[in-house]
Design a protein around this motif. Structure first.
Motif, PDB file in Angstrom:
ATOM      1  N   ARG A  52      50.742  25.124  54.135  1.00  0.00           N
ATOM      2  CA  ARG A  52      51.447  25.714  55.269  1.00  0.00           C
ATOM      3  C   ARG A  52      50.520  26.609  56.096  1.00  0.00           C
ATOM      4  NH1 ARG A  52      57.125  26.339  55.031  1.00  0.00           N
ATOM      5  NH2 ARG A  52      58.053  24.994  53.494  1.00  0.00           N
ATOM      6  N   ARG A  70      58.440  21.442  55.617  1.00  0.00           N
ATOM      7  CA  ARG A  70      57.166  20.805  55.920  1.00  0.00           C
ATOM      8  C   ARG A  70      56.172  21.087  54.809  1.00  0.00           C
ATOM      9  NH1 ARG A  70      54.304  22.128  60.555  1.00  0.00           N
ATOM     10  NH2 ARG A  70      53.408  20.090  60.279  1.00  0.00           N
ATOM     11  N   PRO A  71      55.310  20.148  54.446  1.00  0.00           N
ATOM     12  CA  PRO A  71      55.303  18.752  54.889  1.00  0.00           C
ATOM     13  C   PRO A  71      56.069  17.864  53.916  1.00  0.00           C
ATOM     14  CG  PRO A  71      53.344  19.179  53.631  1.00  0.00           C
ATOM     15  CD  PRO A  71      54.195  20.411  53.516  1.00  0.00           C
ATOM     16  N   GLN A 110      56.317  21.712  44.572  1.00  0.00           N
ATOM     17  CA  GLN A 110      56.348  20.934  45.815  1.00  0.00           C
ATOM     18  C   GLN A 110      56.554  19.457  45.518  1.00  0.00           C
ATOM     19  OE1 GLN A 110      52.579  22.440  47.407  1.00  0.00           O
ATOM     20  NE2 GLN A 110      53.698  23.076  49.233  1.00  0.00           N
ATOM     21  N   VAL A 155      62.515  16.896  57.394  1.00  0.00           N
ATOM     22  CA  VAL A 155      61.192  16.842  58.004  1.00  0.00           C
ATOM     23  C   VAL A 155      60.945  18.138  58.781  1.00  0.00           C
ATOM     24  CG1 VAL A 155      59.762  15.651  59.701  1.00  0.00           C
ATOM     25  CG2 VAL A 155      61.153  14.338  58.107  1.00  0.00           C
ATOM     26  N   ALA A 156      61.984  18.617  59.450  1.00  0.00           N
ATOM     27  CA  ALA A 156      61.824  19.805  60.280  1.00  0.00           C
ATOM     28  C   ALA A 156      61.781  21.080  59.434  1.00  0.00           C
ATOM     29  CB  ALA A 156      62.964  19.889  61.283  1.00  0.00           C
ATOM     30  N   THR A 157      62.561  21.122  58.357  1.00  0.00           N
ATOM     31  CA  THR A 157      62.684  22.394  57.640  1.00  0.00           C
ATOM     32  C   THR A 157      61.715  22.529  56.474  1.00  0.00           C
ATOM     33  OG1 THR A 157      64.463  21.416  56.348  1.00  0.00           O
ATOM     34  CG2 THR A 157      65.109  22.768  58.233  1.00  0.00           C
ATOM     35  N   GLY A 159      59.223  17.174  53.499  1.00  0.00           N
ATOM     36  CA  GLY A 159      60.240  16.308  54.076  1.00  0.00           C
ATOM     37  C   GLY A 159      59.637  15.024  54.605  1.00  0.00           C
ATOM     38  N   ARG A 160      58.500  15.155  55.280  1.00  0.00           N
ATOM     39  CA  ARG A 160      57.886  13.975  55.876  1.00  0.00           C
ATOM     40  C   ARG A 160      57.372  13.031  54.785  1.00  0.00           C
ATOM     41  NH1 ARG A 160      53.332  15.318  59.959  1.00  0.00           N
ATOM     42  NH2 ARG A 160      52.766  16.358  58.056  1.00  0.00           N
ATOM     43  N   ASP A 196      48.791  21.269  55.646  1.00  0.00           N
ATOM     44  CA  ASP A 196      50.250  21.191  55.685  1.00  0.00           C
ATOM     45  C   ASP A 196      50.842  21.659  54.355  1.00  0.00           C
ATOM     46  OD1 ASP A 196      50.321  20.305  58.249  1.00  0.00           O
ATOM     47  OD2 ASP A 196      50.409  18.174  57.729  1.00  0.00           O
ATOM     48  N   GLU A 213      47.730  12.684  59.944  1.00  0.00           N
ATOM     49  CA  GLU A 213      48.542  13.428  58.980  1.00  0.00           C
ATOM     50  C   GLU A 213      47.834  13.542  57.636  1.00  0.00           C
ATOM     51  OE1 GLU A 213      53.003  12.268  60.626  1.00  0.00           O
ATOM     52  OE2 GLU A 213      51.970  10.959  59.216  1.00  0.00           O
TER      53      GLU A 213
END
Lengths: 851, 278
Positions: B134, A473-474, A767, A469-471, A476-477, B131, B124
């Motif tokens: 990016r 994005r988005p 992606q 999630v942190a690395t 991971g989330r 997102d 979100e």
């Protein structure tokens, strides 16, 4: 409806292939296990039938403490005099009778080594024994000639007339191979060397005693008649302590024994077959969920034109039956292939197995039934859902509400807590049924965790996913959301890896701990410079004599083991539970070994007293000064407890002097485990090692070890066991990959519209593939982490509980555990390849417009 | 403007130069499904310009090609022949990667249903295009949009916790947040009651009038079409009529004149279910 069902399979064949594959894998292992069992039992039964061809057998009447050194089966009984054979030869109906003389032997092959570590027997070749035939050459005669069993001859690469060496009765003997001898059946890789009767008697029955005497009847005399004729003769000779039983009864005993020994191995393999079927069932259920989902409208149509829910249900079950039957059939073929491969593999290492086809009707029926029942059972849930869906409901955008996890989590939580409590109790009170507690606790913990897994997915996966999630994005989330969305499915998918990794995790911790423990024990208690040990477990006496002659040696302390019926004060003798006794020269204490005494002194051993381990003293309620008794040939011998000790250097609970040992343990039951050698003053370790190696090498099976070697040798033995576990891990990984592929494929299909939406708002193909790969990796890592944590937790308990058997130090192989985690990531990536590329190739519009 | 005028569309002449006021244009757009005997021409050579800062509605009977036109314009579907320009760039020359980038940076989408990713919160979902690309979120812009669609209190809810109208407003906000060149809306109110529809359409219209956004919207509902500056009518894959500043009456009049057979479009696009027998 049946036509609709069958057409459905043809139309969706590709989709069914995963299910069929899953059934096949599970069934292949079940069928393979059963076939292997058939093959092994038929081989061993063949050995029994060909080598136990007597019409009657004479053996001892009383069970005695002991273990078999010759691989003979059945309980150990008192030996009977060889002279009995001549005595009963005159009994009415007896054609011939001879003592079965056999014992351990080391045969040096053409390449100068003892070859594989298969069991090796030397046996007497009676001239009139009809169960063996000399195929080529002639029977051995005199101490310098041997005959070899056909497979042994081939494996040793020796030819008739070759000169070689054998180690028999503890000494090296140069011999010539004079004959090839057949026993009429494959011997499962055992090395069998035939000696003439006088040589065999000298080697194995020097005291004139043997375990059994084979009796052959005259024509027309039945086995029962023969026993009836023999019995009065045996009863009359009370000193012989012998009885007669029919050949059939003897063979039946041997068979039962073989079956129970093989049963353990097969039970272990069946557990893995069971795991693969369990995961297979899940894959099947997943596939049918996918199909049902895609065909909701079709079912709605069928319902609308008048099909009943039962008919819809039945049509899906028919498909499941076809999948089950097809998968099982392929699986049975696969199982046969697996066993055939194994047979070839065994033959390569010199282990001949029976040639009879291992597939029997029972195996076929069980495998077919199992595969089909699992397939139908697994399909029943999605089928029920499909059948009960109201037609109009199916037309709408169906979002299946997630069933509550509460009940499952509560049951899982209770089981996990109970299991954990069991482990804690085992740690706190390791003496009271500790091992049983660990077993039950580990089982409950595993089962509970499997049930609790969906709950864990929901509440702990976020932590694992945090990295992504942190690395990334988005992506991971998004991936985390997808994995957590259907916790039940993610948990089930991860279960195969969870089980596999738990087993391997526990095993690697145990292996590391065992190595570390031994190391600690050796470092603490072993003060000799070198040890000589034998691959056969028994150091030949000749090697001892040779070592003693070396000038560089100060002292050789012989460590001998043997079983003895040990009776404490107020106890009654029981041959069922003999204790292992270790015998040492009195001078060894302080010189070769260091032993911690709790009370008393080791000096007392010189005066015929004994030392007992603290644990057994507490267990049996023995105290310093108590007298225990041992049976011996000359009558019962009593000995006082002169010391209570606490040492892990010896596994046996009782330590005696070599003098007492020789009195209470029969030579046939004695094992020379170790020669502990200390260097003479001024001799370097290297010099001593060179001398010892020179002495040891002719015996082929001996190795010279210092403390460092000893620990290393143990580690390599442990690693050999681990290889088997890694093979099983391989299986669970294959199944895990199949399961993850299946789940991802299902979820891609279910999420077609969502994927289309994201693609429409600008999500690239890479992606998208990235999201699916992260999902896959998360699932695999989740299963691995939970599995490893479980395995390590259970294994961590063991050193406390099994302290008594030498597992003292807990060592956690972090590097190895990290490797498993890396493996999980690789598994995740591999499993994602196909579903990810499939999802990426979905045309955006199809996805948007998909219904 | 108070007068409603019905004019023959001026863009039926092929190869007309693209006017600078157009944000999206097509010339000679043909889309054929299938091959040989089973070939169906969904778009039979369309020239169209969608003007910058306008809300344009596309109407027509079922099968007239209105959804296909929108999908082709948005680069969601391949074109058999002709050209499509979005904000001065030729969509037909773009590869998959460029199309993805186009959708990500330049286009906004609102679908009839299933607009939101169920695992993400409303906030979100709104920032999802940014997102993915990016790109940083322009907080002021975000807040302004959220305030306009009145979702301030629902930002941390999942789609399953939102009403249908709220879900579509989230979709609108998402379409607007990246400041796209043009927003394509496919029956955006198809699943909403009349009150929620009115709210959503009012918002879309304001985004055009106040923010200068360009919106292209496919609809079958005459009431919805009245929110547009201009309505284009399709029949059999061709542009047949155009209305500037439509009213419900004028739209119905055109629809009536288009075909003697009554339109079946009112049952919405999921008529695929009809053969099943309900």
């Amino acid at each position: 409806m049946r036509r609709v069902a069958l057409r459905g399979i043809r139309a969706h064949l590709v989709r069914f292939i995963l299910s069929i594959l899953a059934v096949s894998l599970g069934v292949a292992f079940v069928a393979g296990t059963f076939s292997l069992r058939t093959m092994m039992t038929s081989t061993f039964f063949g050995i029994v039938d060909s080598s136990m061809a007597g019409d009657a057998y004479v053996r001892g009447t009383e069970p005695v403490a002991g273990y078999t050194t010759t691989g003979t089966t059945g309980e150990t009984r008192n030996t009977v005099p060889t002279s009995l054979a001549t005595q009963i030869a005159g009994v009415h109906g007896v054609a011939k009778a001879f003592a079965e003389i056999s014992g351990p032997i080391v045969l040096v092959g053409k390449d100068g080594t003892a070859g594989t570590r298969s069991p090796s027997f030397g046996m007497a070749l009676h001239p009139n024994d009809t169960t063996v035939t000399v195929v080529a050459g002639r029977a051995p005669s005199g101490p310098t000639e041997i005959g070899l069993e056909s497979a042994t001859l081939r494996a040793s690469k020796l030819t008739l007339g070759d000169q070689t060496k054998v180690v028999v009765a503890g000494v090296i003997r140069t011999v010539r191979v004079t004959g090839e001898i057949s026993k009429g059946a494959p011997m499962a890789g055992a090395t069998i060397v035939f000696l003439d009767v006088p040589s065999a008697t000298a080697a194995y029955a020097a005291d004139g005693m043997v375990a059994t005497i084979a009796v052959y009847a005259n024509p027309g005399v039945t086995e029962a008649d023969l026993v009836e004729n023999l019995t009065p003769e045996l009863v009359r000779d009370k000193a012989a302590r012998a009885e007669a039983l029919t050949g059939d009864a003897m063979r039946a005993e041997a068979r039962t024994d073989i079956e129970s020994q093989l049963g353990f191995v097969l039970a272990f393999m069946l557990v893995f077959a069971g795991i693969s079927l369990f995961v297979g069932a899940f894959i099947i259920s997943n596939t049918f969920s996918m199909l049902v989902r895609q065909r909701t409208r079709e079912f709605a149509l069928l319902r609308a034109v008048g099909a009943s829910p039962t008919q819809v249900f039945a049509s899906i079950l028919i498909q499941a039956t076809v999948v089950g039957l097809l998968g099982s059939a392929i699986g049975i073929g696969g199982g046969l292939g697996l066993v055939s491969l194994l047979r070839v593999g065994f033959a390569q290492v010199g282990m001949d197995l029976s040639g009879s086809t291992p597939l029997d009707a029972q195996t076929v029926v069980i495998s077919l039934l199992l595969g089909t029942v699992v397939a139908v059972g697994a399909a029943a849930f999605p089928a029920r859902r499909a059948a009960l869906t109201a037609p109009i409901e199916a037309m709408r955008e169906a979002t299946a509400p997630e069933r509550s996890l509460l009940a499952r989590s509560i049951v899982g939580g209770i089981l996990t807590a109970t299991g954990a409590a069991g482990l804690v109790v085992a740690v706190l009170a390791p003496d009271d049924h500790g091992s049983a507690m660990v077993g039950v606790g580990a089982g409950l913990l595993m089962l509970g965790t499997l049930l609790l897994a969906p709950f864990l997915v929901r509440y702990t996966l976020g932590v694992l996913a945090a990295v992504f999630v942190a690395t990334v994005r988005p992506l991971g989330r998004l991936a985390r959301g997808n994995v957590v969305r259907n916790p039940r499915r993610t948990a089930n998918t991860a279960s195969a890896l969870m089980i596999g990794m738990a087993l391997v995790g526990a095993a690697s911790v145990l292996a590391a701990s065992a190595t570390a423990s031994t190391r600690a024990i050796v470092d603490d208690g072993w003060s000799s410079d070198f040890s000589i040990q034998s691959a056969t477990g028994n150091v030949p006496i000749g090697a001892l004599a040779d070592t003693r002659t070396l000038a560089s040696v100060n002292a050789v302390d012989v460590v001998t083991y043997g079983p003895a019926v040990t009776t404490g004060p107020g106890e009654t003798a029981s041959a069922e539970n003999p204790l292992m006794v270790v015998g040492l020269p009195v001078g060894a204490f302080g010189r070769s070994v260091t032993i911690d005494t709790v009370t008393g002194a080791l000096d007392t051993l010189a005066h015929g007293q004994i030392a007992v381990q603290k644990a057994i003293a507490a267990d049996r309620g023995w105290h310093l000064g108590d007298e225990v008794t041992f049976p011996s040939r000359t009558g019962t011998i009593g000995a006082r407890i002169g010391a209570i000790v606490d040492t892990r250097l010896f596994r046996s609970p009782i330590i005696v002097s070599d003098v007492l040992f020789a009195t209470i343990i029969e030579p046939a039951q004695t094992t020379v485990e170790d020669l502990l050698i200390t260097a003479a003053p001024g001799v370097t370790a290297a010099e001593l090692r060179a001398d010892l190696t020179e002495v040891a090498s002719p015996y082929v099976v001996l190795s010279v070890l210092d403390t460092e070697d000893f620990a290393g040798q143990l580690a390599s033995q442990v690693n050999q066991i681990l290889v088997i576990l890694y093979a099983l891990l391989g299986l669970s990984i294959i199944i895990a990959i199949l399961g993850i592929v299946n789940t991802l494929a299902l979820s891609v299909i279910e999420r077609t519209r969502e994927i289309g939406l994201m693609r429409a708002v600008g999500l690239g193909r890479l992606q998208l593939a990235g999201i699916i790969t992260i999902e896959s990796v998360l699932t695999a890592v989740f299963g691995t982490v939970i599995g490893v944590v479980l395995g390590v937790a259970v294994a961590a308990v063991m050193p406390t509980v099994f302290d008594g058997v030498g597992l003292t130090t807990l060592a956690i192989p972090w590097a190895q555990l990290a490797e498993m985690l890396v493996l999980a990531v690789v598994v995740g990536i591999l499993a994602a390849l196909w579903p990810a590329s499939r999802a990426a190739r979905l045309p955006v519009l199809d996805a948007v417009a998909s219904d | 403007m108070t007068t409603n005028s019905i004019t023959k569309p001026h863009y039926m002449r092929s190869a007309t130069p693209i006017p600078s006021s157009a944000i999206a244009s097509a010339r000679g757009l043909v889309k054929t499904y299938g091959k040989g005997d089973t070939a169906v021409q969904a778009l039979a050579g369309i020239d169209v310009d969608f003007d910058r800062g306008e809300l344009t509605a596309i109407m027509g009977p079922s099968g007239s090609g209105k959804s296909t036109l929108m999908h082709c314009m948005a680069g969601l579907d391949t074109v058999t022949s002709g050209s499509v320009m979005i904000d001065g760039e030729d969509v037909r020359r773009m590869n998959q990667r460029q199309l993805t980038k186009l959708r990500r940076m330049r286009l906004g989408f609102i679908f009839q249903a299933f607009n939101l990713v169920p695992t993400l919160t409303a906030a979100e979902n709104i920032t999802l295009p940014l997102d993915i690309a990016r790109r940083p979120v322009d907080r002021a812009h975000f807040d302004a949009i959220v305030a306009a669609v009145r979702l301030e209190t629902r930002l941390h809810h999942r789609p399953s916790e939102l009403s249908g109208g709220q879900q579509q407003r989230v979709a609108c906000a998402r379409a607007l947040v990246a400041k796209p060149a043009v927003i394509f809306a496919d029956e955006p109110t198809g699943n909403l009651d009349s009150r929620s529809s009115a709210e959503l359409l009012g918002f879309l219209r304001r985004s055009v009038d106040d923010l200068g956004q360009s919106v292209v919207m496919v609809t079958h509902d005459p009431r919805v079409a009245t929110y547009a500056h201009r309505v284009l009518f399709l029949a059999d894959g061709r542009l047949v009529e155009e209305l500037i500043n439509p009213t419900q009456a004028s739209v119905l009049e055109v629809l009536g004149s288009l075909d003697a057979t009554p339109t079946t479009d009112a049952t919405d696009d999921s008529v695929a279910l009809a053969p099943i027998g309900f």
